[in-house]
Design a protein around this motif. Sequence first.
Motif, PDB file in Angstrom:
ATOM      1  N   CYS A 185       0.828  -1.208   0.000  1.00 39.15           N
ATOM      2  CA  CYS A 185       0.000   0.000   0.000  1.00 39.15           C
ATOM      3  C   CYS A 185       0.866   1.264   0.000  1.00 39.15           C
ATOM      4  CB  CYS A 185      -0.917   0.013   1.223  1.00 39.15           C
ATOM      5  SG  CYS A 185      -2.230  -1.213   1.156  1.00 39.15           S
ATOM      6  N   ALA A 186       1.916   1.268   0.806  1.00 40.59           N
ATOM      7  CA  ALA A 186       2.750   2.466   0.956  1.00 40.59           C
ATOM      8  C   ALA A 186       3.523   2.800  -0.318  1.00 40.59           C
ATOM      9  CB  ALA A 186       3.724   2.288   2.118  1.00 40.59           C
ATOM     10  N   VAL A 187       3.949   1.797  -1.075  1.00 41.25           N
ATOM     11  CA  VAL A 187       4.771   2.072  -2.251  1.00 41.25           C
ATOM     12  C   VAL A 187       3.954   2.297  -3.515  1.00 41.25           C
ATOM     13  CG1 VAL A 187       6.734   0.800  -1.292  1.00 41.25           C
ATOM     14  CG2 VAL A 187       5.195  -0.347  -2.914  1.00 41.25           C
ATOM     15  N   SER A 188       2.656   2.067  -3.460  1.00 39.48           N
ATOM     16  CA  SER A 188       1.840   2.150  -4.681  1.00 39.48           C
ATOM     17  C   SER A 188       1.894   3.515  -5.377  1.00 39.48           C
ATOM     18  CB  SER A 188       0.396   1.730  -4.406  1.00 39.48           C
ATOM     19  OG  SER A 188      -0.230   2.598  -3.510  1.00 39.48           O
ATOM     20  N   PRO A 189       2.077   4.640  -4.671  1.00 37.45           N
ATOM     21  CA  PRO A 189       2.221   5.901  -5.420  1.00 37.45           C
ATOM     22  C   PRO A 189       3.540   6.001  -6.197  1.00 37.45           C
ATOM     23  CG  PRO A 189       1.562   6.340  -3.146  1.00 37.45           C
ATOM     24  CD  PRO A 189       1.958   4.901  -3.224  1.00 37.45           C
ATOM     25  N   TYR A 190       4.526   5.200  -5.821  1.00 38.70           N
ATOM     26  CA  TYR A 190       5.870   5.305  -6.381  1.00 38.70           C
ATOM     27  C   TYR A 190       6.232   4.203  -7.371  1.00 38.70           C
ATOM     28  CZ  TYR A 190       5.987   8.081  -2.138  1.00 38.70           C
ATOM     29  OH  TYR A 190       5.681   8.969  -1.150  1.00 38.70           O
ATOM     30  N   CYS A 191       5.615   3.037  -7.216  1.00 36.06           N
ATOM     31  CA  CYS A 191       5.971   1.922  -8.093  1.00 36.06           C
ATOM     32  C   CYS A 191       4.826   0.915  -8.161  1.00 36.06           C
ATOM     33  CB  CYS A 191       7.258   1.249  -7.647  1.00 36.06           C
ATOM     34  SG  CYS A 191       7.136   0.263  -6.161  1.00 36.06           S
ATOM     35  N   THR A 192       4.904   0.071  -9.159  1.00 37.72           N
ATOM     36  CA  THR A 192       3.987  -1.051  -9.284  1.00 37.72           C
ATOM     37  C   THR A 192       4.754  -2.275  -8.826  1.00 37.72           C
ATOM     38  OG1 THR A 192       2.877  -0.016 -11.151  1.00 37.72           O
ATOM     39  CG2 THR A 192       2.604  -2.399 -10.903  1.00 37.72           C
ATOM     40  N   VAL A 193       4.223  -2.966  -7.817  1.00 43.12           N
ATOM     41  CA  VAL A 193       4.895  -4.151  -7.298  1.00 43.12           C
ATOM     42  C   VAL A 193       3.984  -5.367  -7.399  1.00 43.12           C
ATOM     43  CG1 VAL A 193       6.460  -2.967  -5.718  1.00 43.12           C
ATOM     44  CG2 VAL A 193       4.232  -3.693  -4.907  1.00 43.12           C
ATOM     45  N   PHE A 194       4.624  -6.501  -7.472  1.00 42.20           N
ATOM     46  CA  PHE A 194       3.929  -7.786  -7.524  1.00 42.20           C
ATOM     47  C   PHE A 194       4.478  -8.682  -6.428  1.00 42.20           C
ATOM     48  CE2 PHE A 194       4.189  -5.972 -11.730  1.00 42.20           C
ATOM     49  CZ  PHE A 194       2.871  -6.007 -12.148  1.00 42.20           C
ATOM     50  N   ARG A 195       3.601  -9.465  -5.838  1.00 48.02           N
ATOM     51  CA  ARG A 195       4.004 -10.427  -4.815  1.00 48.02           C
ATOM     52  C   ARG A 195       4.413 -11.721  -5.508  1.00 48.02           C
ATOM     53  NH1 ARG A 195       0.666 -14.187  -1.443  1.00 48.02           N
ATOM     54  NH2 ARG A 195       2.067 -14.763   0.245  1.00 48.02           N
ATOM     55  N   VAL A 196       5.503 -12.291  -5.046  1.00 51.42           N
ATOM     56  CA  VAL A 196       5.988 -13.544  -5.601  1.00 51.42           C
ATOM     57  C   VAL A 196       5.533 -14.681  -4.694  1.00 51.42           C
ATOM     58  CG1 VAL A 196       8.025 -14.878  -6.245  1.00 51.42           C
ATOM     59  CG2 VAL A 196       7.998 -12.416  -6.575  1.00 51.42           C
ATOM     60  N   ASN A 197       4.777 -15.594  -5.249  1.00 51.77           N
ATOM     61  CA  ASN A 197       4.380 -16.785  -4.497  1.00 51.77           C
ATOM     62  C   ASN A 197       5.364 -17.888  -4.820  1.00 51.77           C
ATOM     63  OD1 ASN A 197       1.960 -15.871  -3.226  1.00 51.77           O
ATOM     64  ND2 ASN A 197       1.007 -15.886  -5.230  1.00 51.77           N
ATOM     65  N   VAL A 198       5.956 -18.449  -3.794  1.00 46.23           N
ATOM     66  CA  VAL A 198       6.917 -19.535  -3.989  1.00 46.23           C
ATOM     67  C   VAL A 198       6.492 -20.739  -3.175  1.00 46.23           C
ATOM     68  CG1 VAL A 198       8.850 -18.005  -4.476  1.00 46.23           C
ATOM     69  CG2 VAL A 198       8.412 -18.717  -2.144  1.00 46.23           C
ATOM     70  N   GLY A 199       6.985 -21.858  -3.575  1.00 42.84           N
ATOM     71  CA  GLY A 199       6.675 -23.059  -2.829  1.00 42.84           C
ATOM     72  C   GLY A 199       7.206 -24.290  -3.517  1.00 42.84           C
ATOM     73  N   GLU A 200       6.884 -25.392  -2.905  1.00 38.35           N
ATOM     74  CA  GLU A 200       7.278 -26.676  -3.437  1.00 38.35           C
ATOM     75  C   GLU A 200       6.234 -27.689  -3.028  1.00 38.35           C
ATOM     76  OE1 GLU A 200      10.950 -27.962  -1.546  1.00 38.35           O
ATOM     77  OE2 GLU A 200      10.515 -26.609   0.099  1.00 38.35           O
ATOM     78  N   GLY A 201       6.242 -28.807  -3.688  1.00 42.52           N
ATOM     79  CA  GLY A 201       5.273 -29.832  -3.351  1.00 42.52           C
ATOM     80  C   GLY A 201       5.419 -31.042  -4.240  1.00 42.52           C
ATOM     81  N   ARG A 202       4.401 -31.854  -4.204  1.00 43.44           N
ATOM     82  CA  ARG A 202       4.374 -33.062  -5.014  1.00 43.44           C
ATOM     83  C   ARG A 202       3.079 -33.094  -5.813  1.00 43.44           C
ATOM     84  NH1 ARG A 202       8.695 -36.029  -4.420  1.00 43.44           N
ATOM     85  NH2 ARG A 202       9.806 -35.943  -2.473  1.00 43.44           N
ATOM     86  N   THR A 203       3.185 -33.590  -7.016  1.00 42.31           N
ATOM     87  CA  THR A 203       1.999 -33.758  -7.853  1.00 42.31           C
ATOM     88  C   THR A 203       1.222 -34.977  -7.361  1.00 42.31           C
ATOM     89  OG1 THR A 203       3.174 -35.156  -9.422  1.00 42.31           O
ATOM     90  CG2 THR A 203       3.179 -32.770  -9.861  1.00 42.31           C
ATOM     91  N   ALA A 204       0.021 -35.165  -7.903  1.00 49.82           N
ATOM     92  CA  ALA A 204      -0.814 -36.307  -7.504  1.00 49.82           C
ATOM     93  C   ALA A 204      -0.111 -37.639  -7.727  1.00 49.82           C
ATOM     94  CB  ALA A 204      -2.137 -36.266  -8.262  1.00 49.82           C
ATOM     95  N   ASP A 205       0.768 -37.681  -8.729  1.00 54.83           N
ATOM     96  CA  ASP A 205       1.480 -38.940  -8.989  1.00 54.83           C
ATOM     97  C   ASP A 205       2.844 -39.001  -8.293  1.00 54.83           C
ATOM     98  OD1 ASP A 205       2.891 -37.163 -10.548  1.00 54.83           O
ATOM     99  OD2 ASP A 205       2.673 -38.294 -12.412  1.00 54.83           O
ATOM    100  N   GLY A 206       3.107 -38.075  -7.368  1.00 52.63           N
ATOM    101  CA  GLY A 206       4.289 -38.151  -6.520  1.00 52.63           C
ATOM    102  C   GLY A 206       5.531 -37.429  -6.996  1.00 52.63           C
ATOM    103  N   ARG A 207       5.470 -36.750  -8.146  1.00 57.14           N
ATOM    104  CA  ARG A 207       6.643 -36.016  -8.631  1.00 57.14           C
ATOM    105  C   ARG A 207       6.836 -34.733  -7.828  1.00 57.14           C
ATOM    106  NH1 ARG A 207       5.385 -34.550 -14.129  1.00 57.14           N
ATOM    107  NH2 ARG A 207       3.271 -35.063 -13.552  1.00 57.14           N
TER     108      ARG A 207
END
Length: 104
Positions: A13-35
Amino acid sequence: MTEEHRIQNEIRCAVSPYCTVFRVNVGEGRTADGRYFTTGVPKGFSDLFGVRHKDGRAVFIEVKTNSGRVRPEQKKFITKMRECGALAGICRSAEDAVNLLMEE
């Protein structure tokens, strides 16, 4: 909501007058078949990234609580981005983030 997410939202909210920012979602996991899989950003990539309005300069913000520790990969990423001419840093408050954006 964690303390870090609360700070992150305040920063967005505070930086919105000065720049456009995006949140990076990161993570890890396994697919349904275990990969195993991880998301597509490198280790250490900042929580928020974007572009400063006045000059198009890239912005990378690593959000931490007052007691949050910066991992070596995060330090390395921020250093590399600064070497490339980006505004990049650790921000523990909205004030820190606005100050980062005021750099020349």
